[in-house]
Write an enzyme that holds these catalytic residues in place. Structure first.
Site, short mmCIF file in Angstrom:
data_model
loop_
_atom_site.label_atom_id
_atom_site.label_comp_id
_atom_site.label_asym_id
_atom_site.label_seq_id
_atom_site.Cartn_x
_atom_site.Cartn_y
_atom_site.Cartn_z
N ASP A 10 0.86 -1.19 0.00
CA ASP A 10 0.00 0.00 0.00
C ASP A 10 0.90 1.23 0.00
OD1 ASP A 10 -2.47 1.50 0.19
OD2 ASP A 10 -1.95 1.92 2.26
N SER A 11 0.30 2.36 -0.39
CA SER A 11 1.04 3.63 -0.32
C SER A 11 1.46 3.93 1.12
CB SER A 11 0.15 4.75 -0.83
OG SER A 11 -1.00 4.86 -0.01
N TYR A 42 -0.89 8.62 -2.37
CA TYR A 42 -0.90 8.41 -3.82
C TYR A 42 -2.14 9.06 -4.45
CZ TYR A 42 2.68 4.66 -4.01
OH TYR A 42 3.83 3.91 -3.99
N GLY A 43 -3.17 9.22 -3.64
CA GLY A 43 -4.47 9.65 -4.18
C GLY A 43 -4.46 11.06 -4.74
N CYS A 73 -4.37 -1.37 -2.17
CA CYS A 73 -4.53 0.07 -2.36
C CYS A 73 -5.42 0.26 -3.58
CB CYS A 73 -3.16 0.71 -2.59
SG CYS A 73 -3.20 2.47 -2.95
N ASN A 74 -6.57 0.88 -3.38
CA ASN A 74 -7.48 1.11 -4.51
C ASN A 74 -6.86 2.01 -5.56
OD1 ASN A 74 -10.41 0.07 -3.62
ND2 ASN A 74 -9.30 0.80 -1.84
N THR A 75 -6.12 3.01 -5.10
CA THR A 75 -5.53 3.98 -6.01
C THR A 75 -4.47 3.31 -6.89
OG1 THR A 75 -5.84 5.60 -4.24
CG2 THR A 75 -4.46 6.27 -6.09
N GLU A 151 -2.23 8.58 8.14
CA GLU A 151 -0.79 8.27 8.16
C GLU A 151 -0.13 8.81 9.43
OE1 GLU A 151 1.50 6.64 5.85
OE2 GLU A 151 -0.42 5.75 5.35
N THR A 184 -8.29 1.80 1.26
CA THR A 184 -8.01 0.85 2.34
C THR A 184 -7.61 1.54 3.65
OG1 THR A 184 -5.76 0.59 1.46
CG2 THR A 184 -7.42 -1.05 0.80
N HIS A 185 -7.31 2.82 3.60
CA HIS A 185 -7.08 3.55 4.85
C HIS A 185 -8.39 3.76 5.64
CE1 HIS A 185 -3.18 4.64 3.13
NE2 HIS A 185 -2.84 5.23 4.27
#
Ligand code: DGL
Length: 269
Positions: A10-11, A42-43, A73-75, A151, A184-185
């Protein structure tokens, strides 16, 4: 039987919400979790950056000996999964916002979707929306700022609540009864969202579906670990291992062995 680890990428910290489901379903599999926190979010980055950086991260995971990859990560999935599947020689499980289960579950047939700006802009998301044309009305909001707050470990402070209020109000006003957590966050905000909206919105996250898909792929490719294997997990961050360790303890109640790793950006980035 294959004891090699599953790479989960993931980012940043969001993939830990997917890791939680993988751990629950596949307790004998070892996992190598990579958080590219130095470059999150990343978004809100250029799409080409997301694609190239995701490829680099996956190449690093393969170099560490991973047998399969979960792009948690969806992005990153939205912008890179097609390239990854073309270029990388192992099973790759991506994620996408749970619009289908949400449309099926919604009674009002109005569904809120909270995802990153890049996910909402991606061609993959446009195709998903088009495939559900007529199933429900989707009210999509970019959760700007939320990933950066999570984060930092903020999942319920005033800044989080203020932003959530901005994003959820138009959905509720439009009559939404279901909310897709399309990043996913965001599952880490479930408690705060629940405290804010009560049972007005049913929350949909796809972590457990991803874990089931992973289990199917491991079986199909004969890559599963032995049922009595003892898992060895590794956690790696491109920013700060101590922070990842602390967040895994806070968010997952897991004592993680974490390391800081350097993955230099490709020269063009
Ligand atoms: N967890 C990522 C997702 O599912 C967050 C992307 C970001 O870094 O903005 O989209």
């Amino acid at each position: 039987m294959n004891p090699a680890p599953i790479g989960v990428f993931d980012s940043g910290l969001g993939g830990l919400s997917v890791l939680r489901e993988i751990r629950a379903l596949l307790p004998h599999e070892s996992v190598l979790y990579l958080a590219d926190s130095k470059y999150a979010p990343y978004g809100e980055k250029p799409e080409k950056f997301v694609e190239a950086r995701t490829l680099q991260a996956c190449e690093w995971l393969i170099a560490q000996g991973c047998k399969a990859l979960v792009i948690a990560c969806n992005t990153a999935t939205g912008h890179a999964v097609e390239l990854l599947r073309k270029q990388l020689p192992l099973p790759i499980i991506g994620v996408e916002p749970g619009l289908k289960p949400a449309a099926a579950a919604s009674r009002s047939k109005v569904v809120g979707v909270l995802a990153t700006a890049n996910t909402l802009k991606s061609a993959k998301f446009a195709r998903l929306l088009a495939s559900l044309d007529g199933e429900s009305r989707f009210i999509c909001e970019a959760g700007l700022g939320l990933v950066s707050l999570i984060e930092q470990g903020d999942i319920d402070g005033p800044a989080v609540r203020e932003r959530l209020d901005t994003y959820l109000t138009p959905m509720l006003e439009a009559g939404a009864d279901t909310l897709v957590l399309g990043c996913t966050h965001y599952p880490f905000l479930s408690g705060t969202i629940r405290a804010m909206v009560g049972d007005q919105l049913a929350l949909v996250d796809t972590g457990s579906a991803i874990a089931r898909q992973l289990a199917r792929k491991l079986a199909e490719h004969k890559l599963a670990a032995a049922p009595d294997a003892t898992p060895h997990d590794r956690f790696a961050s491109t920013k700060d291992a101590a922070h990842l360790r602390a967040m895994a303890a806070t968010l997952l109640q897991v004592e993680a062995d974490a390391e800081t790793v350097v993955i230099e950006p490709a020269p063009a980035l």
